[in-house]
Each structure stands twice: as C-alpha cells, then as structure tokens.
Motif scaffolding. Structure first.
Motif, PDB file in Angstrom:
ATOM      1  N   ASN A  35       1.183  -0.916  -0.140  1.00 45.00           N
ATOM      2  CA  ASN A  35      -0.210   0.042  -0.067  1.00 45.00           C
ATOM      3  C   ASN A  35       1.194   1.278  -0.123  1.00 45.00           C
ATOM      4  O   ASN A  35       1.474   1.816   0.473  1.00 45.00           O
ATOM      5  N   CYS A  38       1.083   3.567   3.124  1.00 38.36           N
ATOM      6  CA  CYS A  38       1.911   3.581   4.374  1.00 38.36           C
ATOM      7  C   CYS A  38       2.463   2.654   4.613  1.00 38.36           C
ATOM      8  O   CYS A  38       3.593   2.849   5.602  1.00 38.36           O
ATOM      9  N   ASP A  40       2.718  -0.448   3.616  1.00 39.51           N
ATOM     10  CA  ASP A  40       2.603  -2.001   4.374  1.00 39.51           C
ATOM     11  C   ASP A  40       2.484  -3.127   3.031  1.00 39.51           C
ATOM     12  O   ASP A  40       2.672  -2.419   2.077  1.00 39.51           O
ATOM     13  N   CYS A  63      -0.359  -3.474   9.140  1.00 42.84           N
ATOM     14  CA  CYS A  63      -1.376  -2.482  10.280  1.00 42.84           C
ATOM     15  C   CYS A  63      -2.351  -4.430  10.621  1.00 42.84           C
ATOM     16  O   CYS A  63      -2.376  -5.339   9.835  1.00 42.84           O
ATOM     17  N   SER A  66      -4.185  -5.421   7.265  1.00 41.63           N
ATOM     18  CA  SER A  66      -3.812  -5.796   6.349  1.00 41.63           C
ATOM     19  C   SER A  66      -2.922  -6.544   6.485  1.00 41.63           C
ATOM     20  O   SER A  66      -3.075  -7.586   5.814  1.00 41.63           O
ATOM     21  N   ARG A 105     -11.937   0.119   5.401  1.00 42.66           N
ATOM     22  CA  ARG A 105      -9.823   0.362   5.599  1.00 42.66           C
ATOM     23  C   ARG A 105     -10.109  -1.029   4.606  1.00 42.66           C
ATOM     24  O   ARG A 105      -9.150  -1.463   4.798  1.00 42.66           O
ATOM     25  N   CYS A 108      -6.202  -1.677   2.903  1.00 36.46           N
ATOM     26  CA  CYS A 108      -6.029  -2.180   3.786  1.00 36.46           C
ATOM     27  C   CYS A 108      -6.317  -4.302   4.122  1.00 36.46           C
ATOM     28  O   CYS A 108      -5.329  -4.932   3.619  1.00 36.46           O
TER      29      CYS A 108
END
Ligand code: FES
Length: 140
Positions: A35, A38, A40, A63, A66, A105, A108
């Motif tokens: 992603n 962020c 991830d 996170c 995810s 989300r 995610c």
C-alpha cells in the motif's frame, strides 16, 4: 455477517497467530504488494497443481487489518481454483471481517488479495516469479 465483536476477535486472533505464515520452498508463483500510502507490504507464495491452489503462504508487515486479512485470505484460497481466486473480491473478507472494516479499511484488507491475484495472473501468463528475493514490490 459477524457481529462487530466477533469480527474484532477474529482479526486480532489472525494478527496474533497468523496462519500459513512464512516463506515457501519452491513456490510456483510469488508476488509482493504494497500500500503506497502507508508502506504496508504483503508477500504471497502459491503452489499450484492442475489449476488449483495446493497451498499458499504469506509474509508481511503493517497494520492489523492488512496482516490479519492476509492470513484470512490465504486460508480462504487454499484448495480453490485459480478461476475462483480471480473472481474473489472484498465480499469474502467482509463475511469474516465485517462490513465496517471493509467499508473503512478496504485497501488495507484487500492488499493480500490483490497480491494473490497478481501472482495467479503471472502464473497463468507463464511469467511467474518463483523466488521471494526476485519479486518486485507492486503498489496496490
Ligand atoms: Fe497500511 Fe493498512 S495502514 S495497509
């Protein structure tokens, strides 16, 4: 659809005890997804026999959503055909993680699914990458 508490409990359980976590020896296809907002990352490995996902695994960092979604998604796809995987969307995750999570989300939660679909597409196209070290990180 799970209750909010059931969804939270499941998400935390998969985050604390990820299923099918780790590198796979001699995978048939590997993909890494990120992603870009962020950072991830989820890397997925597939072993495929006769168009069916014999087994799958993942590694990643990021996170709770995810990483728990990666564990849940990998569990869901083992034993499915590649065609089944390509038809999956957020609905199968919403059935376990709850509509609230998928609404707020979504990116995610679908990071691993997008990486798995990319790995399956590469395999179908005959361009699969078979080593985690060689897999470029794709932004999803
Ligand atoms: Fe990065 Fe969730 S905050 S994927």
């Amino acid at each position: 659809m799970p209750t909010r508490q059931e969804a939270i409990d499941l998400i935390l359980d998969h985050f604390d005890h990820p299923r099918n976590f780790g590198a796979m020896p001699n995978p048939d296809s590997v993909a890494s997804g990120r992603n870009p907002v962020c950072g991830d990352v989820v890397t997925v490995c597939l072993r495929i026999t006769g168009g069916r996902i014999e087994t799958a695994s993942f590694e990643g960092r990021g996170c709770t959503i995810s990483q728990s979604a990666a564990s849940i998604t990998v569990e869901q796809i083992i034993g499915k055909s590649l065609a089944d995987l390509m038809r999956m969307d957020g609905d199968s995750l919403a059935a376990e993680m709850g509509a609230d999570v998928m609404g707020s989300r979504h990116r995610c939660a679908t990071l691993a699914l997008n990486a798995l679909k990319f790995a399956a597409t590469q395999y179908r196209n005959g361009t699969a990458i078979r080593s985690q070290a060689d897999a470029p990180v794709m932004d999803f």
